[in-house]
Design an enzyme around this catalytic site. Structure first.
Site, PDB file in Angstrom:
ATOM      1  N   HIS A 273      -5.432   0.407  -8.786  1.00  0.00           N
ATOM      2  CA  HIS A 273      -4.390  -0.533  -8.349  1.00  0.00           C
ATOM      3  C   HIS A 273      -3.143  -0.352  -9.219  1.00  0.00           C
ATOM      4  O   HIS A 273      -3.149  -0.703 -10.401  1.00  0.00           O
ATOM      5  CB  HIS A 273      -4.933  -1.958  -8.464  1.00  0.00           C
ATOM      6  CG  HIS A 273      -4.079  -3.000  -7.814  1.00  0.00           C
ATOM      7  ND1 HIS A 273      -2.851  -2.741  -7.262  1.00  0.00           N
ATOM      8  CD2 HIS A 273      -4.283  -4.342  -7.633  1.00  0.00           C
ATOM      9  CE1 HIS A 273      -2.335  -3.850  -6.776  1.00  0.00           C
ATOM     10  NE2 HIS A 273      -3.198  -4.827  -6.982  1.00  0.00           N
TER      11      HIS A 273
ATOM     12  N   GLU B 179      -8.281 -11.184   2.931  1.00  0.00           N
ATOM     13  CA  GLU B 179      -7.510 -10.216   3.715  1.00  0.00           C
ATOM     14  C   GLU B 179      -8.094 -10.046   5.114  1.00  0.00           C
ATOM     15  O   GLU B 179      -7.352 -10.005   6.108  1.00  0.00           O
ATOM     16  CB  GLU B 179      -7.453  -8.870   3.009  1.00  0.00           C
ATOM     17  CG  GLU B 179      -6.637  -7.843   3.798  1.00  0.00           C
ATOM     18  CD  GLU B 179      -6.281  -6.592   3.022  1.00  0.00           C
ATOM     19  OE1 GLU B 179      -5.458  -5.810   3.530  1.00  0.00           O
ATOM     20  OE2 GLU B 179      -6.809  -6.399   1.908  1.00  0.00           O
TER      21      GLU B 179
ATOM     22  N   LYS C  87      -7.141   2.065  -2.696  1.00  0.00           N
ATOM     23  CA  LYS C  87      -7.247   1.743  -4.125  1.00  0.00           C
ATOM     24  C   LYS C  87      -8.616   2.117  -4.669  1.00  0.00           C
ATOM     25  O   LYS C  87      -8.799   2.197  -5.891  1.00  0.00           O
ATOM     26  CB  LYS C  87      -6.973   0.255  -4.358  1.00  0.00           C
ATOM     27  CG  LYS C  87      -5.517  -0.155  -4.147  1.00  0.00           C
ATOM     28  CD  LYS C  87      -5.320  -1.636  -4.450  1.00  0.00           C
ATOM     29  CE  LYS C  87      -3.880  -2.080  -4.248  1.00  0.00           C
ATOM     30  NZ  LYS C  87      -3.498  -2.144  -2.820  1.00  0.00           N
TER      31      LYS C  87
ATOM     32  N   CYS D 296       1.991  -7.884  -7.129  1.00  0.00           N
ATOM     33  CA  CYS D 296       1.447  -6.708  -6.458  1.00  0.00           C
ATOM     34  C   CYS D 296       2.031  -6.465  -5.069  1.00  0.00           C
ATOM     35  O   CYS D 296       1.726  -5.451  -4.445  1.00  0.00           O
ATOM     36  CB  CYS D 296      -0.073  -6.820  -6.369  1.00  0.00           C
ATOM     37  SG  CYS D 296      -0.845  -7.016  -7.985  1.00  0.00           S
TER      38      CYS D 296
ATOM     39  N   HIS E 128      -4.750  -3.877   1.618  1.00  0.00           N
ATOM     40  CA  HIS E 128      -4.490  -4.150   0.199  1.00  0.00           C
ATOM     41  C   HIS E 128      -5.760  -3.854  -0.586  1.00  0.00           C
ATOM     42  O   HIS E 128      -5.704  -3.201  -1.625  1.00  0.00           O
ATOM     43  CB  HIS E 128      -4.034  -5.595   0.024  1.00  0.00           C
ATOM     44  CG  HIS E 128      -3.682  -5.949  -1.375  1.00  0.00           C
ATOM     45  ND1 HIS E 128      -2.674  -5.316  -2.071  1.00  0.00           N
ATOM     46  CD2 HIS E 128      -4.205  -6.878  -2.226  1.00  0.00           C
ATOM     47  CE1 HIS E 128      -2.586  -5.832  -3.293  1.00  0.00           C
ATOM     48  NE2 HIS E 128      -3.507  -6.770  -3.411  1.00  0.00           N
TER      49      HIS E 128
ATOM     50  N   PHE F 267      -0.858 -11.877  -6.946  1.00  0.00           N
ATOM     51  CA  PHE F 267      -0.915 -13.145  -7.655  1.00  0.00           C
ATOM     52  C   PHE F 267       0.353 -13.940  -7.358  1.00  0.00           C
ATOM     53  O   PHE F 267       1.437 -13.387  -7.154  1.00  0.00           O
ATOM     54  CB  PHE F 267      -1.013 -12.908  -9.163  1.00  0.00           C
ATOM     55  CG  PHE F 267      -2.374 -12.472  -9.651  1.00  0.00           C
ATOM     56  CD1 PHE F 267      -3.465 -12.415  -8.811  1.00  0.00           C
ATOM     57  CD2 PHE F 267      -2.555 -12.115 -10.981  1.00  0.00           C
ATOM     58  CE1 PHE F 267      -4.712 -12.018  -9.268  1.00  0.00           C
ATOM     59  CE2 PHE F 267      -3.792 -11.714 -11.452  1.00  0.00           C
ATOM     60  CZ  PHE F 267      -4.867 -11.665 -10.596  1.00  0.00           C
TER      61      PHE F 267
END
Length: 419
Positions: free
Chosen positions: A347, A321, A342, A169, A310, A405
């Site tokens: 996403h 985050e 998002k 991502c 994010h 990830f």
């Protein structure tokens, strides 16, 4: 601060669940409209999750001849359309004469977490059901993550390097960072970065649902599913699409009298080196990416006016985050307004970093901080999360974060350019 060539943004394009061009997408995001819908196709019937952000209304015939379109996956259709839009905004319509950049110094980067996975899955099913001769010949050509970059370089007769960048991502942010470096250090005059992802299919949805990464139980109200920083958040909502940004040297853009939309001023990347899926609880790698980004731009935390987070809506990810922002920005962190878009778009995985950089550019130009949807019960006290409605505010610098990830972390800093 690097005093070599400044890198500017001159073109934007988007094919997303929120709209089939940048103005439409931005209008949806700034007004907090959700692009998340129920997945009604029978192929999704047996899944645990039945919501996502689908691209609706796209007509491939508007950009590609049928003979070529048949050979490509839909993700590549979207990549071409988004790239064409970005080049058109930058002042060149493909097919209308030679490009205004030296084609030997024009590069293409396709940023993607998974590449054309839907095409690979279809080919695998064909092999299982009908045997080897049923596997499309075109899979060998267009079935790899780099295929979109190769396709675009051929379409535009761009002879600079064409390649894929993949970091789950964080792919989009890292693709932008690699483009920044190429122009800044003189390896290219212009780089087209296209983020593209098409994981909204039963295999990828099932896999992410099985590890409890996706929001579930919102089939009755899909628009409420993506809830960054809300106490009731339970996972991210997967979307598909493509987004494109054209970067070039400021000197080249000024020489050809292009409209400069913004400056890509800094980039940072780092790894958590922690876990295959879970972020480092204190956001160690994310914080380092932000620190490197600010140092690369030659600014301090005081220069950051806005953050496009994010913000996927996973319980661990959102907390990590904010921990990362605390660590990287210090006392300044909690006074910077944060948007998590998002919540509207879903996403787009590897394409999200490019899409959110576009949203950052639009925020700068319109002086609008888009809202975070579904933030009914903020879990994190003391943070300035833009919620409910968009906020009018003059800003000069936006930090856009992308984490993924595998512990991949990327951050880009986008700055207003006057004149």
């Amino acid at each position: 601060m690097n005093d070599q060539r400044r890198v500017v943004i001159t073109g934007l394009g988007a094919i997303t669940p929120s709209g089939l061009d940048v103005p439409t997408m931005w209008d949806a995001v700034r007004h907090g409209r959700s692009a998340i819908t129920t997945l009604d196709d029978p192929e999704f019937a047996d899944l645990a999750v039945h919501i996502g952000g689908q691209v609706h209304g796209f007509e491939v015939s508007s950009v590609l001849a049928p003979s070529l379109a048949r050979r490509l996956s839909r993700s590549q259709h979207w990549a071409v359309a988004a790239a064409d839009q970005a080049l058109a905004q930058a002042g060149w319509t493909p097919g209308a004469g030679e490009m205004p950049w030296d084609p030997d110094r024009f590069a293409v980067i396709a940023a993607t977490g998974s590449g054309p996975v839907t095409a690979m899955q279809h080919a695998t099913r064909a092999l299982d059901e009908r045997g080897p001769r049923a596997v499309p010949l075109t899979l060998a050509i267009y079935g790899a993550p780099d295929a979109a970059a190769a396709l675009l370089s051929q379409r535009y007769q761009a002879f600079g390097p064409a390649q894929s960048v993949s970091a789950t991502c964080a792919s989009g942010a890292i693709g932008l960072g690699e483009a920044l470096r190429r122009i800044r250090h003189g390896y290219a005059d212009a780089v087209l970065v296209v983020g593209v992802e098409d994981c909204l299919n039963p295999v990828n949805l099932a896999s992410n649902a099985n590890i409890h990464a996706l929001a579930s139980g919102y089939e009755h109200d899909p628009a409420a599913a993506s809830r960054p920083f809300d106490r009731a958040r339970s996972g991210f909502v997967m979307s598909a699409g493509a987004a494109a940004i054209l970067l070039e040297s400021e000197e080249g853009a000024r020489t050809r009298r292009a409209t400069v939309l913004a400056q890509l001023a800094g980039f940072g990347a780092a790894s958590d080196a922690y876990h295959p899926t879970a972020p480092h609880p204190q956001g160690r790698g994310a914080a380092q990416a932000v620190r490197v980004c600010l140092a690369d731009a030659g600014v301090t935390p005081d220069a950051v006016d806005h953050i496009n987070a994010h913000g996927t809506g996973t319980p661990a990810g959102d907390a990590a985050e904010l921990n990362a922002l605390d660590a990287a920005l210090g006392d300044r962190a909690r006074s910077i307004p944060i948007s998590a878009t998002k919540s509207s778009t879903g996403h787009l995985l590897g394409a999200s970093g490019v899409l959110e950089a576009i949203i950052a550019v639009q925020s700068l130009r319109d002086e609008v901080l888009p809202p975070t949807r579904n933030l009914d019960d903020l879990e994190f006290a003391g943070w300035d999360i833009v919620a409910g409605e968009a906020r009018r505010q003059s800003i000069d610098t936006v930090l856009s974060n992308s984490f993924g990830f595998g512990g991949h972390n990327g951050a880009v800093l986008i700055r207003r350019v006057n004149g």
